[in-house]
Design a protein around this motif. Structure first.
Motif, mmCIF file in Angstrom:
data_model
loop_
_atom_site.group_PDB
_atom_site.id
_atom_site.type_symbol
_atom_site.label_atom_id
_atom_site.label_comp_id
_atom_site.label_asym_id
_atom_site.label_seq_id
_atom_site.Cartn_x
_atom_site.Cartn_y
_atom_site.Cartn_z
ATOM 1 N N SER B 137 10.810 16.382 2.061
ATOM 2 C CA SER B 137 10.777 14.935 1.787
ATOM 3 C C SER B 137 11.799 14.589 0.711
ATOM 4 O O SER B 137 12.067 15.386 -0.191
ATOM 5 C CB SER B 137 9.395 14.517 1.273
ATOM 6 O OG SER B 137 8.424 14.688 2.271
ATOM 7 N N PHE B 141 10.653 9.622 -2.117
ATOM 8 C CA PHE B 141 9.821 9.195 -0.978
ATOM 9 C C PHE B 141 8.365 9.036 -1.424
ATOM 10 O O PHE B 141 7.697 9.992 -1.801
ATOM 11 C CB PHE B 141 9.944 10.242 0.133
ATOM 12 C CG PHE B 141 9.150 9.914 1.368
ATOM 13 C CD1 PHE B 141 9.243 8.658 1.971
ATOM 14 C CD2 PHE B 141 8.319 10.865 1.945
ATOM 15 C CE1 PHE B 141 8.523 8.370 3.119
ATOM 16 C CE2 PHE B 141 7.586 10.577 3.087
ATOM 17 C CZ PHE B 141 7.695 9.333 3.671
ATOM 18 N N GLY B 149 7.238 9.126 -5.614
ATOM 19 C CA GLY B 149 8.157 10.093 -4.992
ATOM 20 C C GLY B 149 7.904 11.474 -5.585
ATOM 21 O O GLY B 149 7.364 11.588 -6.693
ATOM 22 N N ASN B 206 6.457 8.396 8.361
ATOM 23 C CA ASN B 206 7.732 8.478 7.654
ATOM 24 C C ASN B 206 8.638 7.314 8.049
ATOM 25 O O ASN B 206 9.180 7.277 9.152
ATOM 26 C CB ASN B 206 8.423 9.811 7.940
ATOM 27 C CG ASN B 206 9.556 10.075 6.966
ATOM 28 O OD1 ASN B 206 10.163 9.124 6.466
ATOM 29 N ND2 ASN B 206 9.827 11.335 6.697
#
Ligand code: TPP
Ligand code: SF4
Ligand code: MG
Lengths: 584, 287
Positions: B137, B141, B149, B206
């Protein structure tokens, strides 16, 4: 019983103690004498005390005792560590030219031999332990030619010169004692080690497991080094290839068991071996092995836990782990060899059980079996008596029976005896999946209640089938009608059998040595008929005693040892006597 | 290669339960086509699947298969292949399965160079557990377990493989059906460990590594005149920070497989009814 002789060499790890001890043991075995060895060792490679002990007799020996007659001491600590086993007539060989001054108890025979100087005279200081072996032969009145044979076996690969130098080193040790200590053997140190015509083989439990695996058709081994199981892997490496097999050193035990699982799914007889810390990791995959009904042999050569514990010390502490380790409920078999030759036979049996019932089988051995070398007549490993039963394996000819109405193979068919068909990859029409998820007969995921019940019950039924079909024999010793019953598992058998001879005849004792933990023989009647039942094991809590109580619904006495040292015959005789007399 | 096996023979009769639009459909289709195209049949193929949405592939493909425990698919594949080198072994799993819980095995499987194919269905997310950060990832993110993130650089699987001594490294994209199939096919044909990182978008969890993102950003090495046997060129492409490539990046055609170096040539399922004939020699060694 003919007289036994107890010998040891001790020093620092890195002093070549192990290989020297093994040479002496081999010389005795070559001479047709029985040998039983044991090791005191630390896991450090250098430094720390380590000793190799040899008990020998012309009669069978199957235990260590609390007595040391002749000690080769390369360090003072070797003497200090063994004071309780040494006695007034013991002799101690040491090198007075070394920097330490030996403090040999006054009443013992101090045999000062310039080991290093004599070794140098023979060609190199590295042979000083061999000088000591020559000296030991002289003191014990043991024909040195037998030592020559063992030296040839050990050094033959390194060339004639090395062999001759070693023989010379031994001669120099022998002659030195002849000249300087002629009086010792006329004093109370009086041994004369006879030779016989018998041919014996000398091997340890790990080697017996490895040899049993090859005999049984095991062709794939994956493992990660760990004391005291590494010898299994080292035995197989270089030998199994001759039979088309492979040994893989995996990156960890998580990998090792998964590789072994993969090989088993491909149709190989497959195994891994480890000790407690590795079993912890393997437990992750254990449930998958069991629920995918994959035959696999997992040897746990137990050592002291928990965690890293005492890596080079004896314990039988993993029984509960083998029986109950892993989440959820799933049958597994647990077989625990009781002697070194049984390490061979139980390994063979473990493979048959694994494949007949499509279960993981724990082969629960312990350190005392693994690192001990013992002599046997070669017939104890009669390869002609090895049977291979692969269970319900189907091929192209009979696979149709096992297809559903849509032509799909059913690897988990819920049969009457619980055992499903196996089709090895490559078999036409046999393609199927297996999974750690609950599945139906096809191996497909399901959470449907009726199928869940069917599959749980089918797996359980395999245990009932095995209980019916197999002999779950116990090994019995002593007086069959005795009032007192002693039950044991694992390596304690040898010490227990010898303890019988050492106990007062008035104490009538029957011994049952149990090699099956699950499924296991029902000992209810035996326990109920006995006045006293004692369960002997090398752990603190009495894990096997718990099982017996669970089966019989009656309390038993527990004799436990958890100091990291195996039972000795004399020690066990005293413990049992105390229990039984305390009761009377 | 011609054979009467069709790629649909590798389809099981179980309907996939992946979300509509999931990249794994395309990834699996390409694998099945590549297997059929290279002359394999379901009865001679072994599929090992990890745990994750990706791991369900073991159920949807028809072959001998094992759906194992999370992260351990590669060791299972290794065992299968060494026990019967005649089988075609295909290992598949997710980015979490391969680069997080199974990362240790990845390094060593690469080093070992057993002749099998490893397809990682890289969606840069944990799909099955509903959307947590994975090792691939992006640093920023946001997910339920990493609200700000991960704030750690993602793993570069290609570099990890390269540093571990890989002999075949490729990357593909599930929705470029033809190229994906071609690339997997090359991995199968490679004599050694064929590693393919497949961008296989998760449409449900995602929203950054999407079809659009890959379509716009991926550069096909074929269009760049890249020579996969050129080690320096491969290294450069693998370590390049602001570009992502598709195609065979690195292939060492001269490397020996584990099977070659260890003389693996026996179907171990065939053994005698008793001990080997020369079994007593083993005993006599202990004289
Ligand atoms: C030992 C263990 N820990 C955690 C899980 C839960 N789990 C299942 S799949 C998964 C991650 C899946 O991510 P990935 O490998 O990327 O597969 P994807 O679903 O994205 O295809 C996790 C953490 C598990 N099954 N086993
Ligand atoms: S959650 Fe994502 S990875 Fe899983 S099936 Fe849906 S789209 Fe595919
Ligand atoms: Mg993922």
């Amino acid at each position: 019983m003919a007289e036994d002789f107890n010998w040891a060499i001790g020093g620092e790890a890195g002093d070549g103690i192990n290989s020297t001890g093994k040479i002496f043991a081999q010389a005795l075995s070559r001479a047709g004498r029985h040998v039983f060895t044991s090791k005191d060792f630390a896991s450090r490679i250098r430094g720390g005390y380590t000793a190799y002990k040899v008990r020998t007799s012309v009669d069978d020996v199957q235990s260590v005792v609390d007595r040391l007659d002749l000690l080769v001491a390369l360090t003072q600590r070797t003497i200090d560590e063994n004071l309780d086993e040494l006695h007034d007539d013991s002799a101690i060989i040491y090198d007075g030219e070394r920097s330490w001054e030996a403090d040999v108890p006054e009443e013992m025979f101090a045999i000062d031999v310039p080991l290093k100087s004599l070794a140098e005279e023979a060609g190199g200081a590295i042979m000083r332990n061999i000088v000591a072996l020559g000296a030991a032969c002289e003191l014990a009145d043991f024909p040195i030619e037998n030592l020559d044979e063992a030296l040839e076996k050990r050094f033959g690969g390194k060339g004639e010169k090395i062999v001759e130098n070693n023989k010379e080193a031994a001669r120099l040790g022998q002659e030195y004692v002849q000249e300087e200590y002629a009086n010792v053997s006329t004093d109370s140190f009086d041994f004369s080690l006879e030779t016989t015509d018998a041919d014996y083989v000398l091997l340890n439990g790990d080697e017996a497991i490895g040899m049993g695996a090859i005999a049984a058709g095991c062709r794939f081994y994956a493992g990660y080094p760990i004391t005291p199981a590494t010898d299994v892997m080292e035995y197989l490496k270089g030998r199994i290839e001759h039979f088309g097999g492979q040994v893989v050193q995996a990156e960890d035990e998580l990998s090792a068991i998964n590789m072994a699982l993969g090989a088993a799914r491909a149709g190989a007889r497959s195994m891994t071996a480890t000790s407690g810390p590795g079993i912890d990791l393997m437990t992750e995959t254990f449930g998958l092995v069991a629920t995918s009904e994959t035959p696999l042999v997992i040897a746990d050569v137990m050592r002291s836990g928990p965690s890293t514990g005492m890596p080079t010390k004896q314990e039988q502490g993993d029984l509960n782990m083998a029986l109950y380790g892993g989440h959820g409920e799933i049958p597994r078999f647990v077989v625990a060899p009781t002697t070194i030759d049984e390490c061979f036979w139980k390994t063979v049996e473990a493979f048959n059980l694994a494949e007949k019932y499509q279960v993981p089988v724990y082969l629960l051995a312990d350190l005392a079996l693994a690192v001990t070398e013992q002599t046997f007549s070669p017939e104890a490993f009669d390869m002609d008596a090895v049977e291979v039963d692969r269970g319900r394996v189907v091929d192209e000819d009979d696979i149709d029976e096992w297809l559903d109405e849509e032509g799909r193979f059913q690897p988990h068919a819920a049969t009457e005896d619980g055992i499903s068909p196996r089709a090895f990859p490559g078999t036409e029409k046999g393609a199927h999946m297996s999974t750690g998820l609950e599945h139906n007969a096809l191996g497909r995921r399901t959470e449907e209640k009726s199928v869940r019940l069917e599959q749980v019950e089918k797996r359980q039924r395999k245990v009932e089938t095995a209980q019916e079909r197999e002999d779950w024999d116990v090994r019995e010793y002593g007086d069959a009608d005795a009032d007192n019953l002693v039950i044991s598992w694992g390596s304690n058998e040898g010490a227990l059998v010898e303890a019988l001879d050492l106990m007062d005849d008035d104490l009538d004792v029957r011994v049952l040595s149990v090699p099956y933990i699950f499924p296991r023989p029902d000992l209810t009647e035996d326990v109920q008929n006995a006045d006293e039942t004692i369960v002997v094991e090398c752990n603190a809590t009495g894990q096997f005693a718990d099982l017996i109580e669970h089966d019989v619904l009656e309390r038993v006495q527990r004799v436990n040892k958890y100091d990291g040292v195996r039972y000795k015959a004399d020690e066990l005789a005293a413990d049992i006597t105390e229990r039984l007399e305390g009761q009377a | 290669m011609s054979s009467d096996v069709r790629f649909t023979d590798f389809k099981s009769d179980k309907q996939p339960t992946w979300c509509p639009g999931c990249g794994d459909f395309g990834t699996m289709n390409g694998m099945m086509k590549a297997l059929a195209e290279t002359g394999n049949s379901p009865d001679d193929t072994f599929v090992v699947a990890g745990i994750g949405c990706s791991g369900k592939i073991g159920t949807y493909m028809h072959a001998y298969a094992l759906h194992g425990v999370h992260g351990r698919a590669l060791p299972v594949g290794t065992g299968v292949k060494l026990a019967n080198p005649d089988l075609e072994v295909m290992v598949a799993g997710g980015d979490g399965d391969g680069y997080s819980i199974g990362a240790g095995h990845f390094v060593h499987a690469v080093r070992r160079n057993v002749d099998m194919t490893y397809v990682v269905m890289d969606n840069r997310i944990y799909g099955l557990t509903k959307g947590q950060a994975s090792p691939t990832s992006r640093e920023d993110f946001e997910t339920s377990t990493t609200p700000g993130g991960p704030q750690q650089p993602p793993v570069n699987p290609l570099a990890l493989a390269f540093a571990s001594g890989a002999t075949f490294i490729a990357q593909s994209f599930s929705s470029d059906a033809l190229r994906h199939q071609e690339i997997v096919q090359k991995a199968i044909e490679h004599d050694g460990f064929g590693f393919v990182n497949v961008f296989s978008p998760c449409v449900t969890f995602n929203d950054v590594d999407t079809y659009d993102y890959f379509r716009d950003s991926l550069v096909d090495l074929q269009d760049e005149g890249h020579d996969p046997t050129d080690r320096e060129a491969a290294k450069e492409k693998i370590l390049e920070a602001d570009k992502e490539y598709m195609g065979v990046i690195w292939q060492d055609e001269d490397a020996s497989s584990y099977e070659d170096t260890h003389n693996v040539d026996t179907n171990m399922s065939e053994i005698p009814d008793g001990a080997p004939e020369d079994g007593m020699d083993l005993v006599r060694e202990f004289y």
